[in-house]
Design a protein around this motif. Sequence first.
Motif, short mmCIF file in Angstrom:
data_model
loop_
_atom_site.label_atom_id
_atom_site.label_comp_id
_atom_site.label_asym_id
_atom_site.label_seq_id
_atom_site.Cartn_x
_atom_site.Cartn_y
_atom_site.Cartn_z
N HIS A 110 0.84 -1.19 0.00
CA HIS A 110 0.00 0.00 0.00
C HIS A 110 0.87 1.25 0.00
N GLY A 111 0.31 2.36 -0.49
CA GLY A 111 1.02 3.63 -0.44
C GLY A 111 2.39 3.55 -1.07
N TYR A 112 3.40 4.03 -0.31
CA TYR A 112 4.78 3.99 -0.77
C TYR A 112 5.53 2.74 -0.30
N SER A 113 4.85 1.84 0.39
CA SER A 113 5.50 0.63 0.88
C SER A 113 5.54 -0.44 -0.21
N THR A 114 6.48 -1.37 -0.08
CA THR A 114 6.65 -2.39 -1.11
C THR A 114 5.78 -3.61 -0.83
N GLY A 115 5.65 -4.46 -1.85
CA GLY A 115 4.94 -5.71 -1.71
C GLY A 115 3.73 -5.81 -2.61
N LYS A 116 3.15 -6.99 -2.66
CA LYS A 116 1.97 -7.24 -3.48
C LYS A 116 0.80 -7.82 -2.68
N GLN A 117 1.10 -8.29 -1.47
CA GLN A 117 0.06 -8.95 -0.67
C GLN A 117 0.01 -8.37 0.74
N LEU A 118 -1.15 -8.57 1.36
CA LEU A 118 -1.31 -8.21 2.77
C LEU A 118 -2.25 -9.20 3.43
N TYR A 119 -1.92 -9.59 4.66
CA TYR A 119 -2.77 -10.45 5.47
C TYR A 119 -2.47 -10.10 6.93
N VAL A 120 -3.38 -10.44 7.82
CA VAL A 120 -3.29 -9.96 9.20
C VAL A 120 -1.97 -10.31 9.88
#
Length: 275
Positions: A110-120
């Motif tokens: 999200h935003g300026y942060s890296t990555g493609k996935q998010l989970y709790v």
Amino acid sequence: MKNLAPLLYGSYFNLLALFSKKKVGNKAFHLFSTIRKGKVLPQQVDFLDTAKHERLEIAEHTVQTYLWPGSKETILLIHGWESNTYRWRMLITKLKEANFNVIAFDAPAHGYSTGKQLYVPLYAEVLQNLIERYRPQNLVGHSFGGMTIIYNEYKNRNTAIGKTVTVASPSEFYELMEHYQKLLQFNKRVMGALDSYIFNRFGFHIRDFSTSEYIKSNTSTGLLFHDREDKITPYHASQKVHANWKGSKLISTEGLGHSMQQDKVNEQIVDFLNS
């Protein structure tokens, strides 16, 4: 085509489940966790760039943090799914006026942060790192961010957190998974494979994950906001958490929707943090 895509994924998962439970669990979780929007938009740049703080390496991601300095307690803001720190702009204005020290960050992917996935569990790992680094006294989370706060407090017992605010946050993980299943129309075999994948990777079953249960051990003072007509997360989620959260207060609204960025909501958050 947009409407057909979920059904195509569901059909693919149903077929794959006949051959490999492990593969279908992995792919179903990967699709569920993939972020499709929430990166910084052109109209968000000016607000975010003026407050950029540290970029931190956490959990194999580069996480962008933001700082609006103040002389009072530190507030850490945790945004929701497919959003970013910009969603807090109106609350941040009021927190600055009240002279709070405000820290925010963009979640992985999200935003300026890296990555493609998010989970709790990933979000909670990042959150805990920031709690240990910045030592906030109070936490404010919207939607998925609020769910993550409660899970993280259950896991880490941050007794120095004095006040916690959740806004329109879900509670029961199985409800999210049932919505996912209904959207894609995959069968029980796929859901079972998904549950096994989650248990093997994170150590809990889908029906074990419940912030209404996790909140029982939370020692912070709580304030919950939820709109009765919220079409994204059900109102009863905050009702269940509130019922098990000693000393918490639930503010129920009508017609404010899921985002809940209205002045009257933000003013009540600031009043609560000031009290």
